[in-house]
Design an enzyme around this catalytic site. Structure first.
Site, PDB file in Angstrom:
ATOM      1  CG  HIS A  14      -1.948  -1.117   1.150  1.00  0.00           C
ATOM      2  ND1 HIS A  14      -2.233  -1.941   2.210  1.00  0.00           N
ATOM      3  CD2 HIS A  14      -2.723  -1.530   0.111  1.00  0.00           C
ATOM      4  CE1 HIS A  14      -3.159  -2.817   1.837  1.00  0.00           C
ATOM      5  NE2 HIS A  14      -3.474  -2.601   0.569  1.00  0.00           N
ATOM      6  CD  GLU A  17      -0.783   0.388   4.518  1.00  0.00           C
ATOM      7  OE1 GLU A  17      -0.108  -0.649   4.619  1.00  0.00           O
ATOM      8  OE2 GLU A  17      -2.030   0.384   4.426  1.00  0.00           O
ATOM      9  NE  ARG A  56      -6.153   0.102   1.136  1.00  0.00           N
ATOM     10  CZ  ARG A  56      -5.766  -0.552   2.239  1.00  0.00           C
ATOM     11  NH1 ARG A  56      -4.965   0.037   3.109  1.00  0.00           N
ATOM     12  NH2 ARG A  56      -6.163  -1.784   2.463  1.00  0.00           N
ATOM     13  CG  ASN A  63      -2.358  -7.215   0.670  1.00  0.00           C
ATOM     14  OD1 ASN A  63      -1.589  -8.052   0.178  1.00  0.00           O
ATOM     15  ND2 ASN A  63      -2.639  -7.172   1.972  1.00  0.00           N
ATOM     16  NE  ARG A  64      -8.518  -6.832   0.848  1.00  0.00           N
ATOM     17  CZ  ARG A  64      -7.561  -6.415   1.688  1.00  0.00           C
ATOM     18  NH1 ARG A  64      -6.286  -6.687   1.434  1.00  0.00           N
ATOM     19  NH2 ARG A  64      -7.860  -5.738   2.776  1.00  0.00           N
ATOM     20  CD  GLU A 166      -2.009  -3.733   8.953  1.00  0.00           C
ATOM     21  OE1 GLU A 166      -1.696  -2.558   8.707  1.00  0.00           O
ATOM     22  OE2 GLU A 166      -2.490  -4.507   8.090  1.00  0.00           O
ATOM     23  CE1 TYR A 283      -9.202  -2.581   5.138  1.00  0.00           C
ATOM     24  CE2 TYR A 283      -9.369  -2.993   7.485  1.00  0.00           C
ATOM     25  CZ  TYR A 283      -8.770  -3.242   6.264  1.00  0.00           C
ATOM     26  OH  TYR A 283      -7.745  -4.147   6.181  1.00  0.00           O
TER      27      TYR A 283
HETATM   28 ZN   LIG Z   1      -1.650  -2.008   4.149  1.00  0.00          ZN
END
Ligand SMILES: [Zn+2]
Length: 298
Positions: A14, A17, A56, A63-64, A166, A283
């Site tokens: 992402h 991050e 992101r 990440n999906r 994380e 989210y």
């Molecule tokens: Zn992330």
């Protein structure tokens, strides 16, 4: 299972991050390479375009994208879908992994501390959880084993084994020194465990049991559940101040979880749980308020 001879460390999956990018800086990389000469460490940036833009992702969440469906088909032509296929070709392939271990580094805006996300509980990962918690008591072990590891769409599933680091709370797009320090420390402990495991594959039995959390579900905001991508800015409810920043703290029936702008309070009606990813910025547009988990011993 095989030893950890080759380990891939990924930052910037992402692009906003920053702690993973801190691990990819020359000084930190060299420090890890010097410290763990028995492991062949490789480093890569997950989503370079998103990193450049400090966002992101550019079109879809990278990440999906690591599903076998996407990796084996050219149908999705967005940047992140193509980047996933390129990454899988370079470091995977997920179908028949060649990389022994993938550590994918993330940040969260939630106050989850230095959190290690594990996707399965075999001997290797049980030992990893115990070792990390013993070496770094502030670390939190989160287990997401509700489905087989390879069923997840996460980047870290292209290796024979993979975990996610994380760490939070850190706002998107910025770098906080103590969060980067925690990230580097947690990553170092993970690699130290790999070296130990290589020398003593049964080391899990010799390590003290530890507390861990297992993902159980997702809790949504009470309103604006339709057309939320358009309307989430109009949401009337916010996380209650008692819950905000209380990640992995016990939440009991009757405890406040949301407060409305008009003064209403919404209470938790479920069984005792351990919320996390509370008010995670990424989210928000999906109307997700927090995730739930059970505490157990591993
Ligand atoms: Zn992330």
């Amino acid at each position: 299972m095989s030893k950890i001879n080759q380990c891939l460390i990924v930052g910037g999956t992402h692009g906003n991050e920053m702690s993973g990018l801190a691990v990819l800086t020359d000084t930190v990389r060299q420090g890890l390479v010097d410290k763990f000469p028995s492991i062949n460490l490789q480093f890569d940036i997950g989503n370079p375009n998103a990193v450049t833009q400090n966002t992101r992702f550019t079109e879809e969440d990278l990440n999906r994208q690591f599903t076998l469906d996407n990796l084996n088909s050219e149908a999705n032509t967005c940047y992140e879908a193509k980047r996933a296929r390129e990454f899988d070709k370079k470091w995977g392939p997920k179908q028949e992994p060649t990389t022994d271990f993938v550590i994918d580094i993330h940040n969260t805006t939630s106050a989850m501390g230095p959190c290690l996300i594990i996707l399965e509980l075999d001997d290797f990962h049980i030992g990893l959880a115990r070792y990390v918690k013993q070496a770094m008591p502030s670390a939190v072990i989160l287990v997401e084993d509700e489905q087989p590891p390879a069923s997840h769409p996460y980047l870290c599933t292209i290796g024979k084994r993979g975990v996610m680091v994380e760490v939070g709370a850190q706002p998107q797009g910025v770098c906080r020194a103590e969060i980067s320090a925690q990230t580097i420390e947690l990553t170092t402990h993970i690699l130290a465990y790999c070296a130990l495991y290589n020398a003593q594959p049964n080391c899990a039995d010799t390590l003290a049991k530890t507390e861990a959390f297992r993902l159980t579900g997702t809790v949504y905001y009470p309103d604006n559940t339709e057309n939320v991508s358009d309307l989430h800015q109009l949401r009337d409810w916010a996380i209650h101040s008692d819950l905000q920043d209380s990640d992995f703290t016990q939440l009991n029936k009757g405890d406040p979880i949301f407060v409305s702008l008009s003064g209403g309070v919404s209470l938790w009606e479920g069984e005792t749980t351990y919320p996390h990813f509370i008010n995670e910025a990424a989210y928000h547009k999906y109307n997700v308020a927090f995730a739930t988990s059970d505490k157990f011993e591993v």
